[in-house]
Enzyme design. Structure first.
Site, PDB file in Angstrom:
ATOM      1  N   HIS A  97       0.882  -1.330   0.130  1.00 26.03           N
ATOM      2  CA  HIS A  97       0.079   0.007   0.074  1.00 26.03           C
ATOM      3  C   HIS A  97       0.833   1.247  -0.038  1.00 26.03           C
ATOM      4  CE1 HIS A  97       0.622  -1.350   4.232  1.00 26.03           C
ATOM      5  NE2 HIS A  97       0.622  -0.146   4.576  1.00 26.03           N
ATOM      6  N   HIS A 124       1.080   4.832   0.906  1.00 23.45           N
ATOM      7  CA  HIS A 124       0.565   6.137   1.741  1.00 23.45           C
ATOM      8  C   HIS A 124       0.535   7.594   1.161  1.00 23.45           C
ATOM      9  CE1 HIS A 124       0.622   4.068   5.795  1.00 23.45           C
ATOM     10  NE2 HIS A 124       1.357   3.214   5.283  1.00 23.45           N
TER      11      HIS A 124
HETATM   12  P1  5GP Z   1       1.805   0.298   7.364  1.00 25.49           P
HETATM   13  O1  5GP Z   1       2.411   0.447   8.667  1.00 25.49           O
HETATM   14  O2  5GP Z   1       1.615  -1.248   7.219  1.00 25.49           O
HETATM   15  O3  5GP Z   1       2.467   0.978   6.371  1.00 25.49           O
HETATM   16  O4  5GP Z   1       0.394   1.021   7.541  1.00 25.49           O
HETATM   17  C1  5GP Z   1      -0.894   0.307   7.453  1.00 25.49           C
HETATM   18  C2  5GP Z   1      -1.702   1.376   7.675  1.00 25.49           C
HETATM   19  O5  5GP Z   1      -3.092   0.893   7.312  1.00 25.49           O
HETATM   20  C3  5GP Z   1      -1.878   2.058   8.911  1.00 25.49           C
HETATM   21  O6  5GP Z   1      -1.667   3.611   8.693  1.00 25.49           O
HETATM   22  C4  5GP Z   1      -3.198   1.824   9.462  1.00 25.49           C
HETATM   23  O7  5GP Z   1      -3.890   2.982  10.040  1.00 25.49           O
HETATM   24  C5  5GP Z   1      -4.178   1.379   8.203  1.00 25.49           C
HETATM   25  N1  5GP Z   1      -5.169   0.428   8.691  1.00 25.49           N
HETATM   26  C6  5GP Z   1      -4.917  -0.558   9.310  1.00 25.49           C
HETATM   27  N2  5GP Z   1      -5.946  -1.280   9.336  1.00 25.49           N
HETATM   28  C7  5GP Z   1      -7.006  -0.544   8.640  1.00 25.49           C
HETATM   29  C8  5GP Z   1      -8.279  -0.895   8.169  1.00 25.49           C
HETATM   30  O8  5GP Z   1      -8.681  -1.820   8.475  1.00 25.49           O
HETATM   31  N3  5GP Z   1      -8.803   0.172   7.461  1.00 25.49           N
HETATM   32  C9  5GP Z   1      -8.278   1.278   7.250  1.00 25.49           C
HETATM   33  N4  5GP Z   1      -8.881   1.860   6.353  1.00 25.49           N
HETATM   34  N5  5GP Z   1      -6.871   1.455   7.409  1.00 25.49           N
HETATM   35  C10 5GP Z   1      -6.327   0.644   7.967  1.00 25.49           C
END
Ligand code: 5GP
Ligand code: ZN
Length: 143
Positions: free
Chosen positions: A100, A102
């Site tokens: 993903h 950001h």
């Molecule tokens: P990572 O640390 O993996 O780059 O970021 C994961 C992101 O996904 C975090 O910013 C977190 O807030 C978001 N996130 C985690 N679970 C969910 C969810 O169920 N729905 C949404 N919309 N965002 C999520």
């Protein structure tokens, strides 16, 4: 689809999300714990854990969408700039094992930091060491 993947469940509609953009290949939705107003996640619809796991079509669809959406997200929340980034792997802070990007809108004086702040202590490298690293990386890419 990976069975226990939150983002695959969002793609499948099993978990609700605030979707802002969708094509056959890509979905974009608001981050549930936003770092800023408009913080958006852009994902490929097919499951891939790491950037390097994406096939060429998924990679191109994802990065096209990121390119297209960033300024639109920024404008939508009246931001001054945006940080765009991917945590690629656990050691880099990846918590959800589905690629993903950001898109984090940034505002003058918001107290945040540039993307340079993500890494730990900076290495102190000589010109020779930098030459060696460039050779190693170029050889690994082998284009
Ligand atoms: P990572 O640390 O993996 O780059 O970021 C994961 C992101 O996904 C975090 O910013 C977190 O807030 C978001 N996130 C985690 N679970 C969910 C969810 O169920 N729905 C949404 N919309 N965002 C999520
Ligand atoms: Zn997934």
């Amino acid at each position: 689809m990976s069975d226990d993947c939150i983002f695959c469940s969002i793609v499948d509609g099993e978990i609700p999300a605030r979707t802002v953009y969708e094509t056959d290949e890509v979905l974009a939705f608001l981050d549930a714990n936003p770092l800023a107003r408009g913080h958006t996640l852009v994902i490929p619809k097919t499951h891939a854990e790491r950037v390097g796991d994406l096939d060429a079509d998924a990679a191109s669809a994802l990065f096209d969408a990121v390119s297209d959406l960033t300024s639109r997200v920024q404008d939508a929340v009246d931001a001054d700039a945006a940080n765009v980034g991917i945590n690629d792997g656990e050691a880099a802070g990846q918590e959800v094992p589905h690629v993903h990007a950001h898109v984090v809108p940034r505002f003058e004086g918001d107290g945040g930091a540039p993307i340079h702040a993500v890494a730990g202590k900076r290495p102190d490298l000589s010109d020779d060491e930098l030459d060696g690293i460039a050779e190693e990386v170029a050889a690994a890419i082998d284009v």
